[in-house]
Design an enzyme around this catalytic site. Structure first.
Site, short mmCIF file in Angstrom:
data_model
loop_
_atom_site.label_atom_id
_atom_site.label_comp_id
_atom_site.label_asym_id
_atom_site.label_seq_id
_atom_site.Cartn_x
_atom_site.Cartn_y
_atom_site.Cartn_z
N ARG A 104 -44.94 17.08 -8.53
CA ARG A 104 -45.73 17.41 -7.36
C ARG A 104 -46.16 18.88 -7.34
NH1 ARG A 104 -44.80 14.89 -2.21
NH2 ARG A 104 -42.81 14.25 -3.09
N TYR A 138 -48.98 11.65 -6.31
CA TYR A 138 -48.61 10.39 -5.66
C TYR A 138 -49.75 9.85 -4.80
CZ TYR A 138 -44.20 12.16 -7.31
OH TYR A 138 -43.22 12.66 -8.12
N GLY A 197 -38.62 19.12 -8.34
CA GLY A 197 -38.42 19.06 -6.90
C GLY A 197 -39.03 20.16 -6.07
N ARG A 244 -49.22 7.49 1.06
CA ARG A 244 -48.15 8.37 1.54
C ARG A 244 -48.03 8.42 3.07
NH1 ARG A 244 -48.06 13.20 1.06
NH2 ARG A 244 -45.82 13.46 0.69
N TYR A 301 -44.45 7.22 4.00
CA TYR A 301 -43.52 8.32 4.27
C TYR A 301 -43.78 9.04 5.60
CZ TYR A 301 -42.77 8.09 -0.83
OH TYR A 301 -42.51 7.68 -2.11
N GLU A 330 -38.45 19.48 -14.87
CA GLU A 330 -39.24 18.26 -14.78
C GLU A 330 -40.06 18.25 -13.48
OE1 GLU A 330 -35.81 15.96 -15.16
OE2 GLU A 330 -35.58 16.60 -17.23
N PRO A 331 -40.95 19.22 -13.32
CA PRO A 331 -41.77 19.28 -12.09
C PRO A 331 -42.92 18.29 -12.15
CG PRO A 331 -42.42 21.02 -13.58
CD PRO A 331 -41.27 20.30 -14.26
N CYS A 378 -56.78 -4.29 7.08
CA CYS A 378 -56.30 -5.07 8.23
C CYS A 378 -54.80 -4.91 8.42
CB CYS A 378 -56.68 -6.54 8.06
SG CYS A 378 -58.45 -6.82 8.08
N GLU A 379 -54.37 -3.70 8.69
CA GLU A 379 -52.98 -3.35 8.97
C GLU A 379 -52.98 -2.21 9.98
OE1 GLU A 379 -50.07 -4.46 7.69
OE2 GLU A 379 -50.68 -5.63 5.92
#
Length: 435
Positions: free
Chosen positions: A291, A387, A238, A327, A331, A288-289, A358-359
Site C-alpha cells: 500500500r 486494493y 504495513g 474498500r 472496510y 514487503e511494502p 443493487c445493494e
C-alpha cells in the site's frame, strides 16, 4: 507525497489533465502515477541506507503488469501470495529468484511452480506446510529455501480486518512455539532454513508497533542465526498512507504544517526507528511494502450519472461501483472525492456518494460535502492505487475497469476495459440444456 494536483482549475496527474484521460478512455478508469511510485520506492530504500536491504513489493496491492515492470526496473523483488502472482511477475519481466512466496494456503501445485521457477524463499505459515513443501521438493529432487513466519502477538492498532500480528489471527506460528517449528524444519531433508519472517498488519500510521514487534523478535532471530546460520530477517510491510486530505498531502507544505502528533508515518521516520535495531544483526533485511508504494499513486476516475435530490438527503450517483472499488463497502474505508474541474464559485453539495449496483452497501461515502457537480461531469476517488483493481469483481455483470499509467506528460492505456465477449469467454450452455 504524490503527484496529483490542480493546475489552474483542472486536476492533473503529473503533467496530464485527468479529464482528457476520462474523455479518451471512459470511466470508471484507474490512473497511476509512475513518478509517485518511483519516489515512494526510492525514499523507502534511502531510509534504510547501510543495511543489506531487499524490497519485495507486495503485489497483492496492485498487480498490473506495467506497475510490476516499473518496480522491476527500479530493482524491486516481489512478495507473492499465489501461483498467479508468480506468473504475473514472470510476464512482467521481474525476478522470481529474489522474490518470496507467502500465504497460509499454498497448494501443492503452487509450491511445485515456485520450486520449478525458482524463488528466494517460502514464508511458511504452519508446521503442516513444512511437511508439504518438503514432500513436493523431494519429488523434484530439490531443497526448498524456507523462513517461518512468526507471530509476535503485537497489536498493530489498525482495522480488525487487516491486522495480522495478534495471536488470534490466522497468520504465522506463535513466537513462543516457533523454536519447536524450526527444530521440526531442520529434520526435513528437502528444506533449507534461510531466514525468519514477521508481518503485523497493514495501514500502520505509527512506528511504535513496528519497533515493539522487532524488539520482541530480535532475541529469537539471534538464536536462529547461531543455531541455523540464517541469512535474512523479513520485517514485513504495513506502512500506512494518507486517505483523509489525500489531495493536499501531495504538497510538501501540507506535511510540514501538520502538528507533529498528526503527521502520517513517513519512510524517513520508519527507517530512523528500525535501522538502529536491525543493523547490529548483520543479516539481509527484507521489506514487503504494498500500500505505501502504490496507494497514493492511483486514483479512480468516475462520471456523475445523476444528482438525486431528496427531501432529507441528496444522492450523487456515479458510474463507478463497489465492484470497482470495494474498500468503502468492505472496510468502511474513507476515500477523498474531488472534482476534475474545480470551481470555487459553485455552491457546496452534501450528499451520499453511491454507485449503480443493487445493494445498499454500494455507497462510497455518506453525507460527504463537495462542490456541486452534475450529470456528465467527472470526479476522482483519491488514494485508490492499492486494493482497488486487484479486489474488483464483475458483480452485476459489470465489466472490469480500464487502467492507465502516467509518466510526465505521457499516458498510456495499460489494461483495456473488459468487453462483454471477454466476460463470457469461459462460460457455455451445456448440451443437455439445448433442446
Amino acid at each position: 507525497m504524490h503527484h496529483f494536483h490542480y493546475t489552474g482549475q483542472k486536476l492533473h496527474c503529473e503533467s496530464v489533465d485527468l479529464a482528457a484521460v476520462a474523455r479518451l478512455h471512459g470511466t470508471p478508469t484507474y490512473v497511476y502515477s509512475a513518478r509517485t511510485i518511483e519516489d515512494n520506492y526510492r525514499r523507502l530504500a534511502a531510509s534504510l541506507t547501510g543495511l543489506d536491504l531487499q524490497i519485495c513489493y507486495a503485489m497483492k496491492a496492485n498487480s498490473n503488469l506495467a506497475v510490476l515492470r516499473l518496480f522491476a526496473n527500479l530493482g524491486a523483488a516481489f512478495d507473492l501470495v499465489s501461483g498467479g502472482e508468480l506468473k504475473r511477475v514472470t510476464a512482467a519481466g521481474g525476478s522470481t529468484a529474489r522474490s518470496v512466496f507467502a500465504g497460509v494456503g499454498k497448494t501443492e501445485a503452487e509450491i511445485r511452480l515456485a520450486l520449478e521457477t525458482g524463488v528466494f524463499g517460502f514464508h511458511v505459515e504452519s508446521e503442516p506446510e513444512l511437511a508439504r513443501i518438503n514432500h513436493v521438493a523431494g519429488q523434484l529432487g530439490r531443497k526448498a529455501p524456507i523462513a517461518i513466519r512468526v507471530n509476535p502477538d503485537v497489536d498493530a492498532k489498525t482495522h480488525a480486518k487487516i491486522t495480522t500480528g495478534k495471536s488470534d489471527n490466522k497468520f504465522g506460528i506463535p513466537l513462543k512455539v516457533a523454536a519447536a517449528a524450526y527444530e521440526a524444519a531442520a529434520k526435513y531433508p528437502h528444506l533449507e532454513i534461510k531466514g525468519v519472517q514477521m508481518h503485523i498488519g497493514s495501514q500502520l500510521t505509527s512506528a511504535e508497533p513496528f519497533v515493539e514487534a522487532v524488539q520482541k523478535v530480535i532475541p529469537f532471530v539471534e538464536q536462529l542465526k547461531q543455531a541455523y546460520g540464517i541469512s535474512y530477517f523479513s520485517v514485513g510491510g504495513g506502512i500506512g498512507i494518507v486517505y483523509q486530505d489525500a489531495l493536499a498531502s501531495g504538497d510538501a507544505a501540507w506535511w510540514s504544517a501538520r502538528p507533529e502528533g498528526e503527521r502520517p508515518l513517513t519512510p524517513e521516520a520508519y527507517g530512523a526507528a528500525l535501522k538502529p535495531l536491525l543493523a547490529p544483526l548483520g543479516l539481509k533485511i527484507l521489506l514487503e511494502p504494498g500500500r505505501f508504494l502504490v496507494g497514493n499513486a492511483g486514483v479512480l476516475l468516475t462520471r456523475v450519472e445523476y444528482l438525486k435530490r431528496g427531501s432529507n438527503k441528496n444522492f450523487l450517483v456515479v458510474d463507478a461501483a463497489m465492484n470497482d472499488l470495494v474498500r468503502p463497502a468492505m472496510y468502511e474505508a474513507y476515500h477523498e472525492l474531488v472534482p476534475l474541474l474545480r470551481d470555487s464559485a459553485r455552491p457546496a453539495l452534501k450528499a451520499d456518494i453511491v454507485g449503480p449496483i443493487c445493494e445498499s452497501g454500494d455507497c462510497f461515502a455518506k453525507d460527504r460535502t463537495l462542490q456541486t457537480v452534475g450529470e456528465g461531469e467527472f470526479v476522482a476517488f483519491m488514494s485508490a492505487g492499492a486494493y482497488g483493481y486487484t479486489m474488483a469483481s464483475r458483480y452485476n455483470t459489470r465489466a472490469m475497469a480500464a487502467e492507465v499509467l502516467v509518466s510526465g506528460s505521457r499516458f498510456e492505456l495499460v489494461n483495456a476495459r473488459e468487453n462483454f465477449d471477454a466476460m463470457l469467454a469461459g462460460e457455455k450452455i451445456p448440451g443437455f440444456l439445448k433442446t
